[in-house]
Design a protein around this motif. Structure first.
Motif, PDB file in Angstrom:
ATOM      1  N   ASP A   1       1.146  42.294 -60.903  1.00 53.15           N
ATOM      2  CA  ASP A   1       0.340  43.455 -60.503  1.00 53.15           C
ATOM      3  C   ASP A   1       1.265  44.606 -60.117  1.00 53.15           C
ATOM      4  O   ASP A   1       1.809  44.646 -59.017  1.00 53.15           O
ATOM      5  CB  ASP A   1      -0.554  43.029 -59.330  1.00 53.15           C
ATOM      6  N   GLU A   2       1.438  45.543 -61.073  1.00 48.20           N
ATOM      7  CA  GLU A   2       2.389  46.645 -60.872  1.00 48.20           C
ATOM      8  C   GLU A   2       2.060  47.456 -59.615  1.00 48.20           C
ATOM      9  O   GLU A   2       2.949  47.876 -58.880  1.00 48.20           O
ATOM     10  CB  GLU A   2       2.381  47.548 -62.123  1.00 48.20           C
ATOM     11  N   ARG A   3       0.776  47.643 -59.349  1.00 50.81           N
ATOM     12  CA  ARG A   3       0.408  48.438 -58.171  1.00 50.81           C
ATOM     13  C   ARG A   3       0.743  47.710 -56.876  1.00 50.81           C
ATOM     14  O   ARG A   3       1.246  48.310 -55.923  1.00 50.81           O
ATOM     15  CB  ARG A   3      -1.087  48.771 -58.210  1.00 50.81           C
TER      16      ARG A   3
ATOM     17  N   SER B   1       8.891  38.361 -73.749  1.00 53.77           N
ATOM     18  CA  SER B   1       7.430  38.313 -73.656  1.00 53.77           C
ATOM     19  C   SER B   1       6.937  38.313 -72.214  1.00 53.77           C
ATOM     20  O   SER B   1       5.803  37.960 -71.953  1.00 53.77           O
ATOM     21  CB  SER B   1       6.954  37.038 -74.342  1.00 53.77           C
ATOM     22  N   THR B   2       7.762  38.718 -71.288  1.00 55.18           N
ATOM     23  CA  THR B   2       7.407  38.599 -69.869  1.00 55.18           C
ATOM     24  C   THR B   2       6.091  39.299 -69.515  1.00 55.18           C
ATOM     25  O   THR B   2       5.770  40.356 -70.056  1.00 55.18           O
ATOM     26  CB  THR B   2       8.540  39.160 -68.984  1.00 55.18           C
ATOM     27  N   THR B   3       5.348  38.687 -68.605  1.00 61.59           N
ATOM     28  CA  THR B   3       4.112  39.308 -68.122  1.00 61.59           C
ATOM     29  C   THR B   3       4.289  39.827 -66.693  1.00 61.59           C
ATOM     30  O   THR B   3       3.336  40.285 -66.072  1.00 61.59           O
ATOM     31  CB  THR B   3       2.959  38.282 -68.108  1.00 61.59           C
ATOM     32  N   LEU B   4       5.515  39.725 -66.167  1.00 58.02           N
ATOM     33  CA  LEU B   4       5.760  40.194 -64.803  1.00 58.02           C
ATOM     34  C   LEU B   4       5.762  41.723 -64.783  1.00 58.02           C
ATOM     35  O   LEU B   4       6.138  42.376 -65.755  1.00 58.02           O
ATOM     36  CB  LEU B   4       7.105  39.669 -64.294  1.00 58.02           C
ATOM     37  N   ALA B   5       5.384  42.278 -63.649  1.00 60.72           N
ATOM     38  CA  ALA B   5       5.359  43.731 -63.496  1.00 60.72           C
ATOM     39  C   ALA B   5       6.776  44.281 -63.617  1.00 60.72           C
ATOM     40  O   ALA B   5       7.707  43.697 -63.073  1.00 60.72           O
ATOM     41  CB  ALA B   5       4.771  44.088 -62.138  1.00 60.72           C
ATOM     42  N   PRO B   6       6.953  45.410 -64.342  1.00 62.24           N
ATOM     43  CA  PRO B   6       8.296  45.996 -64.479  1.00 62.24           C
ATOM     44  C   PRO B   6       8.923  46.303 -63.114  1.00 62.24           C
ATOM     45  O   PRO B   6      10.142  46.230 -62.952  1.00 62.24           O
ATOM     46  CB  PRO B   6       8.036  47.291 -65.259  1.00 62.24           C
TER      47      PRO B   6
ATOM     48  N   GLY C   1      15.307  47.788 -64.556  1.00 63.06           N
ATOM     49  CA  GLY C   1      16.617  48.001 -65.163  1.00 63.06           C
ATOM     50  C   GLY C   1      17.427  46.737 -65.373  1.00 63.06           C
ATOM     51  O   GLY C   1      18.555  46.805 -65.840  1.00 63.06           O
ATOM     52  N   LEU C   2      16.884  45.577 -65.005  1.00 63.99           N
ATOM     53  CA  LEU C   2      17.678  44.347 -65.110  1.00 63.99           C
ATOM     54  C   LEU C   2      17.048  43.393 -66.119  1.00 63.99           C
ATOM     55  O   LEU C   2      15.842  43.422 -66.343  1.00 63.99           O
ATOM     56  CB  LEU C   2      17.785  43.657 -63.742  1.00 63.99           C
ATOM     57  N   THR C   3      17.894  42.553 -66.716  1.00 63.05           N
ATOM     58  CA  THR C   3      17.399  41.595 -67.689  1.00 63.05           C
ATOM     59  C   THR C   3      17.266  40.211 -67.080  1.00 63.05           C
ATOM     60  O   THR C   3      16.922  39.258 -67.754  1.00 63.05           O
ATOM     61  CB  THR C   3      18.350  41.512 -68.893  1.00 63.05           C
ATOM     62  N   GLU C   4      17.572  40.096 -65.784  1.00 61.03           N
ATOM     63  CA  GLU C   4      17.431  38.798 -65.116  1.00 61.03           C
ATOM     64  C   GLU C   4      16.384  38.882 -64.014  1.00 61.03           C
ATOM     65  O   GLU C   4      16.159  39.943 -63.429  1.00 61.03           O
ATOM     66  CB  GLU C   4      18.761  38.364 -64.491  1.00 61.03           C
ATOM     67  N   ILE C   5      15.792  37.728 -63.746  1.00 60.49           N
ATOM     68  CA  ILE C   5      14.793  37.603 -62.680  1.00 60.49           C
ATOM     69  C   ILE C   5      15.307  36.580 -61.674  1.00 60.49           C
ATOM     70  O   ILE C   5      15.862  35.559 -62.053  1.00 60.49           O
ATOM     71  CB  ILE C   5      13.463  37.071 -63.277  1.00 60.49           C
ATOM     72  N   GLY C   6      15.135  36.854 -60.407  1.00 56.85           N
ATOM     73  CA  GLY C   6      15.413  35.856 -59.370  1.00 56.85           C
ATOM     74  C   GLY C   6      14.195  34.966 -59.247  1.00 56.85           C
ATOM     75  O   GLY C   6      13.175  35.373 -58.709  1.00 56.85           O
TER      76      GLY C   6
END
Ligand code: ZN
Ligand code: ZN
Ligand code: FE
Length: 742
Positions: free
Chosen positions: A222-224, A279-284, A289-294
């Motif tokens: 949820d981007e908001r 194909s990520t569905t996570l909010a930007p 700016g990063l290609t990794e997710i914690g």
């Protein structure tokens, strides 16, 4: 009498010894002692041999390091074998276990409607549950934990006393009838998890008090909601960690290899930095700016219940404002977060030991700790020599502190940035707590050489004899201690900022060092740092400095104040020379048009690394002699970067060529130092070696040149590991001084 040392307290070790001894028909007892576990055993010689061997085969998370045998003292007496009361011995140093994520057996019970702990958030056993975060004193016993106010009910008591139970002598035993409880503040219903799910579905932010402090959660898609959380936390771009309900969903968003999988599922249950899928569905807004997710998985009952009920990934970040210490009490949660959180999930198990989530990244075939906290801290490190007790204050950013006792060192969990008063208070609390837990009486305090550091003021305020340790020497020492290497080595310490012995800003250093002393042998060629802290935030200022040093026109940098900065540099006013490698990353990021200013420490370097193409032909980056020192001379490289930019070469390609050039030059400088000193071991340390590409390329190049390479793994390469090095250097120095009080 067998004295067992290692990770043996709070991990189900005594019950294991008990069961083994009973099976072998051995009489005697086992108890927790200050320095480990003591086994008093009487029986047939063959049975005793088998018991000794079995100690080393204890199931994880127990881990035996050594067993020392002494002549039987006063026998515990009585027939049979028993678990005896803990004993405090003044001579040995206590160990405090790290927190352990909920084990598979407890997890099955948590979701089993027939179990009496069905949906009970504080479910734990002898092999899992809170440890460091709940400990009030040592040795580790229930009476000295924050479970003390919850006397076990008869059913729990029976399990605690039953050698056949998984909860035999489990100090954190609890159940819905007797243990701590969770509630949703101000919510009348008695289903706090359902209330939280409701708030999250509506795009809300929920505070969730956990094992080591309070988290803030919102829907990660949820981007908001993520944007609201950023605004409230006053955190512009710094990435948020994401907690997934399970591995399957995590694997759909991130690429998980075998090492990452092991780290995610281990008892430390850290945040693991993982490549995110296209194909990520996570909010930007989760990690701009990063290609990794914690990414991480639930580590205790309440998180398991919440994530299972929500069924989708949640942002799960520390409950604080940017760089403040994590909130731990219900009162702090209400006061600091209550005004803007939509719901607070609180509980009544106090948290005497503050601990954020640990962060790890797989680099060069091993998980490396970035932020050392829950599940890893406090740990213990062998200095390799005995010394008077020392307290080391640590770095000003990503602060941790270190306490030594005898030959052992203990590193606190991540505390925060020392500039804030709240962090300084948390630092003082942690120091008092660590000294108490480890029975340490520091006779000296170690701090950074920087006279203006907050940590230096804290050190001087202790009234103890103070020892200043140069920043990069401390980085190298930290790497030496963690690797059990006495030095001397070639220490490559590359980071953002560290105060040098000449009063300039260092950060691209090659030191020949052991724990006692160091000599600077090579560095990155210095350029002007114009405008102090502003030059750290605004990489375009460094780009101007590097352009001018390379004889190029700074006018290609278009930023407000660019003309002033160029004039400052040409007449040398308001500037200080810096050999910082972090600032070179900032400059290159600005030159390729990636980022001219950073909103968090290391942002430009992280983004530059993230963007790098697979391979790149290294730029020319020669190592030349400059007086006493060798220098990496980047002028030709800067000209080549500019030519590439002008020729339309993509920034991914430029970044790859830049990383390759640094690793080639690093190895060349090490070869030159080897030729002069004969040293064949290189320690890679400092925040730059959190950069996977740089570290892997450098380690490869050094390996090909026949060097032994020391890397960090349990201790952060960056400033979060600095305190360990400060402590080791100070301990080494005072143990070398005759007559220092012991
Ligand atoms: Zn368990
Ligand atoms: Zn109970
Ligand atoms: Fe540093």
């Amino acid at each position: 009498m067998l004295h067992v040392r290692g990770s043996v307290q709070g991990v189900g070790f005594r019950p294991y010894v008990y069961r083994t001894a009973v099976r072998l028909g051995i009489a005697g007892g086992v108890w927790n002692a200050t320095g480990g576990v003591v086994v008093d055993a009487e029986g047939e010689p063959e049975a005793l041999d088998r018991l000794r061997a079995a100690l080393f085969e204890a199931p994880l998370p127990a881990r035996v390091e050594n067993v020392e045998e002494t002549a039987a003292g006063a026998t515990v007496g009585g027939p049979g074998f028993g678990i005896r009361p803990s004993r405090v011995e003044n001579r040995s140093t206590p160990r405090v276990p790290a927190d352990l994520a909920t084990c598979a057996s407890c997890l099955r019970e948590l979701f089993d409607p027939a179990d009496r702990r069905f949906r009970y958030p504080f479910i734990a056993c002898a092999e899992c549950g809170p440890r460091y975060t709940a400990v009030l004193g040592t040795p580790y016993d229930r009476a000295r934990t924050s479970y003390e106010p919850f006397p076990p009910c008869p059913a729990c008591r029976a399990e605690y006393d039953d050698p056949a139970s998984r909860r035999f002598h489990a100090q954190a035993i609890a159940c819905p009838d007797c243990g701590p409880r969770v509630w949703a503040d101000g919510d009348g219903s008695n289903d706090p998890v359902a209330a939280a799910v409701h708030a999250l579905r509506a795009g809300g932010v929920v505070a969730v008090r956990g094992v080591g402090g309070v988290h803030l959660a919102c829907d990660a898609s949820d981007e908001r909601a993520v944007g609201r959380l950023r605004a409230a936390k006053n955190r512009a771009d710094k990435p948020f960690a994401v907690m997934f309900p399970g591995l399957e969903m995590l694997g759909r968003e991130c690429v998980v290899d075998a090492l990452a999988l092991a780290a995610l599922c281990g008892p430390e249950s850290p945040i693991v930095l993982l490549p995110r899928r296209e194909s990520t569905t996570l909010a930007p807004a989760v990690a701009p700016g990063l290609t990794e997710i914690g990414a991480f998985l639930p580590s205790w009952g309440l998180q398991h219940l919440l994530l299972a009920a929500y069924g989708a990934p949640l942002v799960m970040t520390s409950g604080n404002l940017s760089d403040e210490p994590i909130a731990v009490t219900n009162e702090e949660a209400r006061a600091r977060l209550g005004a803007w959180c939509d719901l607070l999930l609180l509980h009544d198990r106090e948290i005497p030991g503050r601990a954020d989530d640990s962060v790890v990244r797989v680099i060069a075939h091993a998980p490396r700790v970035f932020r050392r906290a829950r599940g890893h801290a406090p740990g213990h490190f062998d200095l390799g020599f005995a010394a008077p007790d020392v307290c080391a204050v640590g770095a000003d950013i990503r602060n941790t502190l270190c306490i030594t006792r005898g030959r052992e060192a203990f590193l606190s969990p991540h505390i925060g940035d020392l500039a804030g008063l709240d962090t300084q208070n948390a630092w003082a609390e942690t120091r008092e707590r660590m000294e108490r837990l480890f029975h340490a009486r520091p006779t000296a305090v170690a701090h950074d050489l920087h006279p203006g550091y907050h940590g230096t003021a804290l050190a001087l305020a202790t009234g103890l004899p103070a020892l200043a340790v140069q920043h990069h020497h401390a980085h190298v020492a930290s790497c030496l201690v963690e690797n059990g290497h006495p030095g001397p080595v070639i220490g490559v310490a590359w980071d953002g900022t560290g105060y040098g012995t000449d009063g300039t800003v260092w950060g691209g250093e090659f030191l020949v060092a052991d724990l006692a002393r160091f000599e600077r042998r090579a560095r990155l060629r210095p350029v002007a740092l114009a405008g102090g802290d502003a030059a750290v935030r605004e990489g375009w200022r460094m780009a101007i400095a590097y352009l001018m040093d390379a004889g190029l026109d700074p006018a290609r940098i278009d930023a407000r104040g660019a003309g002033t900065v160029a004039r400052m540099i040409s007449c040398g006013t308001g500037t200080v020379p810096t050999s910082s490698m972090g600032r070179l990353f900032d400059a290159v990021a600005a030159l390729v048009g990636l980022r001219g200013a950073s909103t968090y420490e290391g942002q430009a370097a992280l983004e530059l690394e993230a963007l790098a193409a697979r391979d790149g032909e290294p730029y020319v980056l020669p190592v030349i002699r400059s007086g006493e020192l060798l220098e990496l001379d980047p002028r030709a490289m800067i000209r080549a970067v500019v030519a590439d930019v002008d020729a339309g070469v993509g920034s991914a390609e430029i970044s790859a060529r830049f990383h390759a050039a640094l690793s080639v030059a690093l190895a060349a400088a090490c070869r030159a130092i080897r030729d002069e000193t004969g040293l064949r071991t290189v320690a890679l340390t400092g925040g730059c070696f959190g950069n996977r590409r740089l570290t892997e390329l450098a380690a490869q190049a050094l390996g090909a040149d026949g060097f032994e390479v020391l890397l960090h793994s349990r201790v952060p390469a960056g400033d979060g590991g600095l305190a360990l090095g400060q402590a080791a250097v100070a301990a080494r120095r005072i143990s070398d001084v005759p007559g220092h009080p012991r």
